[in-house]
Design an enzyme around this catalytic site. Structure first.
Site, PDB file in Angstrom:
ATOM      1  N   ASP A 135       0.837  -1.197   0.000  1.00  0.00           N
ATOM      2  CA  ASP A 135       0.000   0.000   0.000  1.00  0.00           C
ATOM      3  C   ASP A 135       0.875   1.250   0.000  1.00  0.00           C
ATOM      4  OD1 ASP A 135      -2.471  -1.271   0.019  1.00  0.00           O
ATOM      5  OD2 ASP A 135      -2.383  -1.582   2.185  1.00  0.00           O
ATOM      6  N   TYR A 183       4.865  -9.385   7.287  1.00  0.00           N
ATOM      7  CA  TYR A 183       4.489  -8.014   7.630  1.00  0.00           C
ATOM      8  C   TYR A 183       4.761  -7.729   9.092  1.00  0.00           C
ATOM      9  CZ  TYR A 183       1.671  -8.361   3.366  1.00  0.00           C
ATOM     10  OH  TYR A 183       1.253  -8.524   2.079  1.00  0.00           O
ATOM     11  N   TYR A 204      -5.119  -9.111   1.919  1.00  0.00           N
ATOM     12  CA  TYR A 204      -5.250  -7.723   2.364  1.00  0.00           C
ATOM     13  C   TYR A 204      -5.107  -7.703   3.886  1.00  0.00           C
ATOM     14  CZ  TYR A 204      -6.975  -6.565  -2.299  1.00  0.00           C
ATOM     15  OH  TYR A 204      -7.098  -6.366  -3.647  1.00  0.00           O
TER      16      TYR A 204
END
Ligand SMILES: [Zn+2]
Ligand SMILES: [Zn+2]
Length: 449
Positions: A267, A334, A406
């Protein structure tokens, strides 16, 4: 009818140069240039007509043939034979009806190509003829009317002859499959234009600052033209990972632009840390095909003032684009911060840490991107999701997921569009406050080009 019979008929009715006459019989005899075929045919026809000139009853036809060879064929020895026999000689007639004299000027195209090629880097090349349709139409018409089944298209002769001439001067080979440069010959003007094939640079990028897209993002109001919304930059964001890299690589290659191919994307507000994300930058119309890449790595870091770093730059082939893009589906790691509306309990932490160990989730396209992408439901695997409480309403997290998950919606639940979600597990509204990509799995470094 023999080659000689067809040829004299052709020459009595049409002006035809050596190249074009030879090309009409290109199938016969190997290792011959068309020009040599044409001259050989005209030589034999001239000798035969000259011989017949002294035969009773044959003089008229023989003289007509010699005149055709000179006037229509432009063949000097036929003119010499006529003069030798005391005949009057008229001037040469019109230019070749097939090529209009163009084939005698191929050297001009070769010179133009050499001048252009001199200014670029290349290891090999290919010649292609464009805009020869009229000539091809005329030779096809001739082939039909005279029953010539062994003719060759003018395109092939130009491609071959210009290619051989360039090779002879430069020592560079012709490459049929993937030439560094395509030399386009325009036969009507005897000019050339070069089409340079792209070069591809592979590497991994690290994005160290939030608020920057991966690729150039045009202003949605003006689509790049420049307007008040974008302060006349034409862009939604002042810079991007792509631009920071292209600003260095494109000038080094003296290219005209770039295309950016990434192994997925993070993003705009997420950083890309760890070993970075694999990418291939395709540089369009490069005049230089090789340059110092470690110098380029340093320059990208300096010029972007620490926003973007690249690692392991190297030149690769075009097949790497698909390989890197397929890396979009590989595992990602992440880390980040989660903010909760209500206070987080130790029990919440325990539940979350026990909930996402190789768990399959179902995600519908997030609300935030659903205007741009089709609304579909995808199954994704969350391999791990661990949190640590760092404030009453704050959690630090690390996650490992299948590519294309996502993560922000995995945390928030996106109003029930992602199930299960971290929010759903503890019944509290959670929001991903900061997101960093730590790693993108992929085995590219060891693979060849
Ligand atoms: Zn011709
Ligand atoms: Zn704008």
């Amino acid at each position: 009818m023999s080659v000689e019979e067809k040829s004299i008929r052709l020459l009595r009715e049409n002006p035809i140069c050596d190249h074009c006459l030879g090309r009409l019989f290109a199938r016969y005899g190997r290792g011959l240039r068309n020009e040599d075929r044409g001259r050989s045919i005209k030589t034999v026809l001239t000798m035969e007509a000259h011989r017949m000139l002294s035969l009773p009853g044959m003089e008229v036809q023989a003289e007509q043939n010699l005149r055709a060879l000179w006037v229509n064929g432009g063949f000097e020895p036929a003119k010499q034979a006529l003069l030798y026999e005391g005949k009057e000689v008229e001037p040469q007639g019109r230019a070749c009806m097939v090529c209009n004299g163009m084939m005698d000027k191929l050297a001009e195209a070769v010179q133009a190509a050499l001048d252009s090629l001199h200014q670029i880097d290349y290891e090999n090349f290919l010649v292609s003829t464009v805009g020869a349709e009229e000539i091809m139409k005329r030779e096809e018409d001739l082939a039909v009317s005279y029953g010539l089944e062994g003719f060759e298209s003018v395109k092939w002769e130009i491609n071959r002859e210009v290619g051989k001439a360039i090779s002879a001067v430069t020592g560079k080979p012709v490459e049929l499959k993937r030439p560094d440069v395509l030399v386009e010959v325009h036969p009507l003007s005897m000019t050339v234009s070069l089409k340079l094939s792209s070069i591809f640079v592979y590497g991994r990028y690290r994005k160290l600052e939030r608020g920057m897209p991966q690729s150039k993002w045009l202003c949605s109001y003006c689509h790049g033209k420049g307007c008040a919304h974008c302060n006349y930059t034409g862009k939604k964001y002042p810079t991007s990972v792509e631009e920071e890299i292209a600003n260095v690589l494109v000038p080094l290659a003296q290219g005209s632009g770039d295309k950016f191919h990434g192994a997925g994307r993070e993003d705009v507000d997420a950083r890309m840390l760890g070993d970075g994300r694999p990418f291939v930058m395709e540089i369009l119309n490069p005049k230089k095909r090789r340059f110092d890449l470690s110098g380029a790595e340093r320059e990208i870091k300096e010029r972007s003032a620490g926003k973007v770093e690249v690692l392991g730059l190297r030149f690769v082939g075009p097949t790497m684009v698909q390989r890197v893009k397929s890396g979009e589906k590989s595992r990602k790691k992440y880390a980040g911060l989660i903010e909760s509306e209500q206070e987080i309990s130790e029990e919440d932490v325990r539940i979350i840490n026990a909930s996402f160990n190789n768990v399959e989730i179902l995600q519908r396209t997030p609300t935030r991107v659903s205007r741009r992408r089709a609304d579909i439901a995808r199954k994704k695997t969350v391999y791990a999701f661990q949190v640590k409480k760092v404030g009453p309403n704050l959690l630090q997290f690390e996650a490992e997921t299948e590519g294309g998950t996502y993560v922000k919606e995995l945390i928030s639940g996106d109003s029930g569009r992602t199930v299960p979600s971290v929010s759903g597990k503890i019944g509290k509204l959670l929001k991903c406050k900061e997101l960093d990509v730590l790693g993108v799995e992929g085995q590219y470094e060891s693979e060849g080009i």
